[in-house]
Design a protein around this motif. Structure first.
Motif, PDB file in Angstrom:
ATOM      1  N   ILE A 140      51.559 -17.225 -32.327  1.00 56.52           N
ATOM      2  CA  ILE A 140      51.131 -15.817 -31.601  1.00 56.52           C
ATOM      3  C   ILE A 140      49.789 -15.181 -31.724  1.00 56.52           C
ATOM      4  N   TRP A 141      49.155 -15.486 -32.963  1.00 54.82           N
ATOM      5  CA  TRP A 141      48.132 -15.144 -33.379  1.00 54.82           C
ATOM      6  C   TRP A 141      46.859 -15.673 -32.280  1.00 54.82           C
ATOM      7  N   ARG A 142      47.130 -17.013 -31.978  1.00 52.08           N
ATOM      8  CA  ARG A 142      46.223 -17.614 -31.207  1.00 52.08           C
ATOM      9  C   ARG A 142      46.520 -17.601 -29.590  1.00 52.08           C
ATOM     10  N   THR A 194      58.608 -12.105 -25.614  1.00 52.32           N
ATOM     11  CA  THR A 194      59.787 -11.348 -25.477  1.00 52.32           C
ATOM     12  C   THR A 194      61.126 -12.051 -26.149  1.00 52.32           C
ATOM     13  N   TRP A 195      61.380 -13.459 -25.552  1.00 61.03           N
ATOM     14  CA  TRP A 195      62.444 -13.951 -26.129  1.00 61.03           C
ATOM     15  C   TRP A 195      62.560 -14.439 -27.715  1.00 61.03           C
ATOM     16  N   LEU A 196      61.040 -14.495 -28.180  1.00 59.54           N
ATOM     17  CA  LEU A 196      60.893 -14.458 -29.589  1.00 59.54           C
ATOM     18  C   LEU A 196      61.237 -13.709 -30.427  1.00 59.54           C
ATOM     19  N   ALA A 197      60.773 -12.214 -29.840  1.00 62.32           N
ATOM     20  CA  ALA A 197      61.416 -11.167 -30.616  1.00 62.32           C
ATOM     21  C   ALA A 197      62.908 -10.894 -30.773  1.00 62.32           C
ATOM     22  N   GLY A 198      63.492 -11.286 -29.503  1.00 62.14           N
ATOM     23  CA  GLY A 198      65.016 -11.327 -29.714  1.00 62.14           C
ATOM     24  C   GLY A 198      65.685 -12.248 -30.542  1.00 62.14           C
ATOM     25  N   ILE A 199      65.079 -13.320 -30.591  1.00 54.26           N
ATOM     26  CA  ILE A 199      65.621 -14.480 -31.665  1.00 54.26           C
ATOM     27  C   ILE A 199      65.462 -13.970 -33.109  1.00 54.26           C
ATOM     28  N   LEU A 200      64.249 -13.416 -33.244  1.00 53.22           N
ATOM     29  CA  LEU A 200      64.010 -12.972 -34.463  1.00 53.22           C
ATOM     30  C   LEU A 200      64.825 -11.628 -34.960  1.00 53.22           C
ATOM     31  N   GLY A 201      65.039 -10.698 -33.912  1.00 53.61           N
ATOM     32  CA  GLY A 201      66.244  -9.659 -34.045  1.00 53.61           C
ATOM     33  C   GLY A 201      67.405  -9.900 -34.426  1.00 53.61           C
ATOM     34  N   VAL A 202      67.804 -10.892 -33.562  1.00 55.70           N
ATOM     35  CA  VAL A 202      69.327 -11.398 -34.045  1.00 55.70           C
ATOM     36  C   VAL A 202      69.469 -12.033 -35.195  1.00 55.70           C
ATOM     37  N   ILE A 203      68.335 -12.725 -35.779  1.00 54.76           N
ATOM     38  CA  ILE A 203      68.447 -13.180 -37.172  1.00 54.76           C
ATOM     39  C   ILE A 203      68.435 -11.997 -38.135  1.00 54.76           C
ATOM     40  N   ALA A 204      67.531 -11.098 -37.914  1.00 54.97           N
ATOM     41  CA  ALA A 204      67.255 -10.039 -38.816  1.00 54.97           C
ATOM     42  C   ALA A 204      68.534  -9.170 -39.054  1.00 54.97           C
ATOM     43  N   ALA A 226      57.093  -6.256 -34.149  1.00 59.58           N
ATOM     44  CA  ALA A 226      55.815  -6.386 -33.692  1.00 59.58           C
ATOM     45  C   ALA A 226      55.661  -6.854 -32.265  1.00 59.58           C
ATOM     46  N   LEU A 227      56.556  -8.150 -32.210  1.00 60.35           N
ATOM     47  CA  LEU A 227      56.338  -8.787 -30.767  1.00 60.35           C
ATOM     48  C   LEU A 227      56.965  -7.841 -29.845  1.00 60.35           C
ATOM     49  N   TRP A 228      57.824  -7.013 -30.215  1.00 56.76           N
ATOM     50  CA  TRP A 228      58.269  -6.044 -28.886  1.00 56.76           C
ATOM     51  C   TRP A 228      57.390  -5.168 -28.489  1.00 56.76           C
ATOM     52  N   LEU A 229      56.498  -4.556 -29.715  1.00 59.69           N
ATOM     53  CA  LEU A 229      55.437  -3.572 -29.289  1.00 59.69           C
ATOM     54  C   LEU A 229      54.359  -4.169 -28.653  1.00 59.69           C
ATOM     55  N   ARG A 230      53.841  -5.607 -28.945  1.00 60.17           N
ATOM     56  CA  ARG A 230      52.946  -6.313 -28.278  1.00 60.17           C
ATOM     57  C   ARG A 230      53.370  -6.656 -26.896  1.00 60.17           C
ATOM     58  N   ARG A 231      54.467  -7.018 -26.592  1.00 56.80           N
ATOM     59  CA  ARG A 231      54.755  -7.127 -25.137  1.00 56.80           C
ATOM     60  C   ARG A 231      54.815  -5.847 -24.370  1.00 56.80           C
ATOM     61  N   GLY A 250      52.992  -3.148 -24.929  1.00 54.06           N
ATOM     62  CA  GLY A 250      51.549  -2.867 -24.729  1.00 54.06           C
ATOM     63  C   GLY A 250      50.990  -3.650 -23.450  1.00 54.06           C
ATOM     64  N   TRP A 251      51.268  -4.976 -23.499  1.00 49.81           N
ATOM     65  CA  TRP A 251      50.917  -5.753 -22.373  1.00 49.81           C
ATOM     66  C   TRP A 251      51.487  -5.053 -20.989  1.00 49.81           C
ATOM     67  N   ALA A 252      52.674  -4.869 -20.921  1.00 46.15           N
ATOM     68  CA  ALA A 252      53.211  -4.340 -19.749  1.00 46.15           C
ATOM     69  C   ALA A 252      52.745  -3.020 -19.306  1.00 46.15           C
ATOM     70  N   SER A 253      52.261  -2.304 -20.348  1.00 44.58           N
ATOM     71  CA  SER A 253      51.766  -0.810 -20.082  1.00 44.58           C
ATOM     72  C   SER A 253      50.149  -1.179 -19.398  1.00 44.58           C
ATOM     73  N   ALA A 254      49.469  -2.086 -19.988  1.00 41.99           N
ATOM     74  CA  ALA A 254      48.262  -2.242 -19.423  1.00 41.99           C
ATOM     75  C   ALA A 254      48.372  -2.645 -18.218  1.00 41.99           C
ATOM     76  N   ARG A 255      49.153  -3.436 -17.543  1.00 47.64           N
ATOM     77  CA  ARG A 255      49.393  -3.924 -16.403  1.00 47.64           C
ATOM     78  C   ARG A 255      49.885  -2.976 -15.131  1.00 47.64           C
ATOM     79  N   SER A 256      50.234  -1.783 -15.865  1.00 47.84           N
ATOM     80  CA  SER A 256      50.729  -0.804 -14.754  1.00 47.84           C
ATOM     81  C   SER A 256      49.939  -0.309 -13.853  1.00 47.84           C
ATOM     82  N   LYS A 257      50.365   0.072 -12.670  1.00 45.35           N
ATOM     83  CA  LYS A 257      49.593   0.308 -11.558  1.00 45.35           C
ATOM     84  C   LYS A 257      48.660   1.631 -11.779  1.00 45.35           C
ATOM     85  N   LYS A 258      47.441   1.440 -12.080  1.00 50.19           N
ATOM     86  CA  LYS A 258      46.380   2.269 -12.552  1.00 50.19           C
ATOM     87  C   LYS A 258      45.008   1.827 -11.889  1.00 50.19           C
TER      88      LYS A 258
END
Length: 212
Positions: free
Chosen positions: A138-140, A147-157, A192-197, A199-207
């Motif tokens: 993710i760092w690179r 999104t899918w990774l955030a779900g997997i990590l949440g299911v484990i947590a 963290a991954l959910w917030l990251r995703r 943020g990207w969705a907000s940046a791509r909003s119609k503006k």
């Protein structure tokens, strides 16, 4: 009669009331708005100053959107959370994870394995794989949405943290600090991954895009 300075003061007052921006950030935005107005007038000499100001103000965005953009640029919370998740996971490998009393009947002290001693456990490998194989990428990999990774990590947590809470309520002390660090690392990484995703969705909003 339209007066640019008066409109700029009114605009700054509205943005200050409708956002959490600091005076320094407001100064920066005001300078940028002035530059946008000048640019509009240079591009179209027949454009009225009132219209140029309206176009520039619309392109700059609403107060709440501006506040979110500055927060995302200046304080990337997902990076802090992801860094914390990585640190907790590494710490869990060095800390004792469980208290195993299997040999206590023979007078042998309880075995308290550390995280790295259980890392190669075949049964635990599916749980560790998301952190071991994917999370460092993710760092690179900026295009990896996560999104899918955030779900997997949440299911484990969720169930792992529930096990720790249940153990604490029983009071038998089987779950140790390494386990808590391990379980918490999955929860932090998921958020963290959910917030990251998001943020990207907000940046791509119609503006409207800012002129350069």
């Amino acid at each position: 009669m339209f007066e640019l300075e008066s409109e700029l003061r009114n605009w700054r007052t509205r943005v200050e009331r409708g956002s959490s921006l600091s005076p320094r950030e407001l100064d920066e935005l005001e300078d940028h708005l002035r530059a946008l107005v000048d640019l509009e007038l240079e591009l179209d000499a027949s454009l009225a100053p009132r219209r140029a100001f309206a176009i520039a103000r619309h392109a700059l965005g609403e107060p709440k959107a501006l506040s979110r953009e500055f927060a995302r640029a200046g304080r990337p919370r997902w990076k802090l959370l992801l860094g914390g998740a990585t640190a907790l996971y590494v710490a869990s490998l060095l800390l004792p994870v469980f208290r195993l009393d299997l040999l206590s009947a023979w007078g042998v002290d309880a075995w308290m394995p550390r995280g790295y001693e259980l890392l190669a456990d075949v049964e635990l490998l599916p749980l560790n794989l998301p952190m071991l194989l994917v999370l460092p990428l993710i760092w690179r990999m900026r295009r990896l949405k996560g999104t899918w990774l955030a779900g997997i990590l949440g299911v484990i947590a969720v169930p792992t943290l529930a096990v720790g809470v249940a153990d604490a309520l029983k009071g038998d002390g089987t779950v140790l600090s390494g386990y808590w660090a391990w379980a918490a690392s999955f929860a932090l990484a998921s958020v963290a991954l959910w917030l990251r995703r998001r943020g990207w969705a907000s940046a791509r909003s119609k503006k409207p895009a800012l002129p350069v």
